[in-house]
Design an enzyme around this catalytic site. Structure first.
Site, PDB file in Angstrom:
ATOM      1  N   CYS A  93       0.807  -1.220   0.000  1.00 55.84           N
ATOM      2  CA  CYS A  93       0.000   0.000   0.000  1.00 55.84           C
ATOM      3  C   CYS A  93       0.839   1.268   0.000  1.00 55.84           C
ATOM      4  CB  CYS A  93      -0.941   0.021   1.206  1.00 55.84           C
ATOM      5  SG  CYS A  93      -2.072  -1.380   1.261  1.00 55.84           S
ATOM      6  N   GLN A 153      -5.395  -8.685   5.645  1.00 55.51           N
ATOM      7  CA  GLN A 153      -5.391  -7.395   6.325  1.00 55.51           C
ATOM      8  C   GLN A 153      -6.671  -7.137   7.108  1.00 55.51           C
ATOM      9  OE1 GLN A 153      -4.192  -4.014   4.030  1.00 55.51           O
ATOM     10  NE2 GLN A 153      -2.348  -4.992   3.258  1.00 55.51           N
ATOM     11  N   SER A 254     -11.531   0.841   3.863  1.00 61.56           N
ATOM     12  CA  SER A 254     -11.389   1.566   2.602  1.00 61.56           C
ATOM     13  C   SER A 254     -11.994   0.713   1.482  1.00 61.56           C
ATOM     14  CB  SER A 254      -9.921   1.851   2.309  1.00 61.56           C
ATOM     15  OG  SER A 254      -9.170   0.649   2.279  1.00 61.56           O
ATOM     16  N   HIS A 355      -8.843   3.899  -1.803  1.00 55.17           N
ATOM     17  CA  HIS A 355      -7.498   3.371  -1.578  1.00 55.17           C
ATOM     18  C   HIS A 355      -7.071   2.540  -2.782  1.00 55.17           C
ATOM     19  CE1 HIS A 355      -3.971   1.809   0.154  1.00 55.17           C
ATOM     20  NE2 HIS A 355      -4.463   0.917   0.995  1.00 55.17           N
ATOM     21  N   CYS A 385       0.254   2.078   6.679  1.00 55.02           N
ATOM     22  CA  CYS A 385       0.543   0.664   6.894  1.00 55.02           C
ATOM     23  C   CYS A 385       0.629  -0.041   5.551  1.00 55.02           C
ATOM     24  CB  CYS A 385      -0.528   0.036   7.768  1.00 55.02           C
ATOM     25  SG  CYS A 385      -2.212   0.227   7.140  1.00 55.02           S
ATOM     26  N   GLY A 387       1.056  -4.096   3.493  1.00 57.82           N
ATOM     27  CA  GLY A 387       0.923  -5.534   3.547  1.00 57.82           C
ATOM     28  C   GLY A 387       2.238  -6.213   3.902  1.00 57.82           C
TER      29      GLY A 387
END
Length: 399
Positions: A93, A153, A254, A355, A385, A387
């Site tokens: 991300c 996640q 998101s 996102h 943050c 992955g």
């Protein structure tokens, strides 16, 4: 040898589109989406694209329409001279935030002068997880190190919500705030400078203009969010994590998103030579790894590292952008640092603005810069943050 100063001249993005078939941008090839944005970025700054030393693009789903080096293809799609190179990177991300770091670091090292950091993700064309091709991406040694297995996640977000004791009401209230703030910012025109409208084909053969974020829902209410069901609970996961109360829903996550973003980064010296006006400079960078089970908590050590590195404290920073992958992430960050909630994602975050994975980092950079300019603030902090348990952090200084 003196260190060059890396400055941000401009940051642009497409509107967000829902990342599924039928979404506003779903009919646009990701290379064209990014290529058109790159072309507009140089056009609006009256920049000769032949002066660009490199184009670094973040992209997570590097398969299918996003394979074969999306950055290079977007450079060609933009009509840039063939000598302009491009490379595509994946820090999950944070990919385009990392692209901005690499661009600024190359400039500060004195080896490049003009770099575009950017990102693109078409989650309608390349759905989440497609790039694994249905195979194990980790291998036997990672499996042996984490014998109970790592999780997605969404489950990590559940674990964070449980660890910090966030209620479902708190998660939904934060998500409502994201939509409300984003809608207010859009209505007041605060996104106008950063959004580049996209022309898309109509079913009747014509075109229409997409100029606003499709993912922002101004009519969102806390009551409406409360009616949504949890997204990630399974019987097997409920047995493994018996204390988890399963509070993560589509409303406090998101959304799947299509979009692109790009930042024009130069040395201060080259900006002056080209007649460009810098809007901000890069003050500091950090990146760190974190527990891959609680993979979304990396924003805490990344923030600690960059504050220690700079000697700044949060009270000296005027705006914070902490990516809203899921509501527990910025809420946990707020709790850890006892930060001012009014400075956090003041114009909404990814829960509302979307996102598009590889593109979100430079989108956040643009939103942060616009917030500093609107408020008159000096320093801004961006962290997100990633992955696998990582996070990037950036501090910029408005000029």
């Amino acid at each position: 040898m003196s260190v060059e100063e890396a400055v941000i001249v401009d940051v642009v993005r497409t509107p967000s589109g829902r990342g599924k078939p039928g979404g506003a941008l779903s009919g646009v090839h990701p290379v064209d989406l990014l290529g058109d944005l790159l072309a507009e970025l140089v056009h609006r700054n009256d920049l000769d694209p032949g002066t660009i030393d490199d184009v670094i693009a973040g992209c997570v789903g590097q398969v299918g329409q996003q394979s074969y080096n999306t950055a290079r293809n977007a450079v060609l799609a933009a009509g840039f001279p063939e000598h302009v190179p491009g490379t595509t990177i994946d820090r999950q991300c944070g990919s385009s935030q990392q692209a901005a770091h690499f661009a600024a670091q190359a400039i500060m090292a004195g080896v490049q002068d003009v770099v575009i950091a950017c990102g693109v993700e078409s989650m309608s064309a390349v759905p989440l997880g497609t790039s694994t091709l249905g195979r194990d991406p980790r291998g036997d040694r990672v499996a042996a190190r984490y014998p109970d297995g790592l999780v997605g996640q969404g489950v990590s977000a559940e674990l964070i919500a449980q660890r910090y004791g966030f209620t479902r009401d708190e998660l939904d209230e934060f998500s409502y705030r994201s939509h409300r703030r984003a809608a207010e910012a859009a209505e007041s025109g605060r996104f106008d400078r950063e959004i580049v409208p996209v022309q898309v084909a109509d079913a009747d053969g014509g075109t229409r203009t997409i100029g606003s974020d499709e993912t922002v829902r101004p009519a969102t209410t806390v009551e409406g969010l409360a009616g949504l069901n949890p997204s990630f609970r399974t019987d097997a996961l409920a047995e493994r994590f018996p204390d988890v109360e399963w509070k993560i829903t589509p409303g406090n996550s998101s959304p799947l998103t299509d979009g692109a973003s790009a930042a024009l980064i130069t040395s201060a010296r080259r900006a002056e030579q080209l007649g460009l006006t810098p809007r901000a400079r890069f003050h500091a960078f950090a990146v760190t790894g974190s527990d891959p089970l609680y993979m979304l908590t990396g924003v805490m050590p990344a923030t600690e590292r960059i504050l220690k590195q700079t000697g700044l404290n949060l009270d000296e920073i005027d705006a914070y952008e902490v990516n809203e992958a899921f509501a527990p992430v910025p809420l946990a960050w707020l709790a850890e640092f006892e930060a001012d909630p009014d400075r956090l994602n003041a114009d909404g975050g990814a829960i509302a603005l979307g996102h598009p994975l590889g593109a979100t980092g430079t989108r956040l950079l643009g939103t942060l810069l616009a917030r500093l300019e609107h408020s008159g603030g000096r320093y801004g902090l961006q962290t997100m943050c990633e992955g696998g348990g990582m996070a990037n952090a950036t501090i910029i200084e408005r000029l």
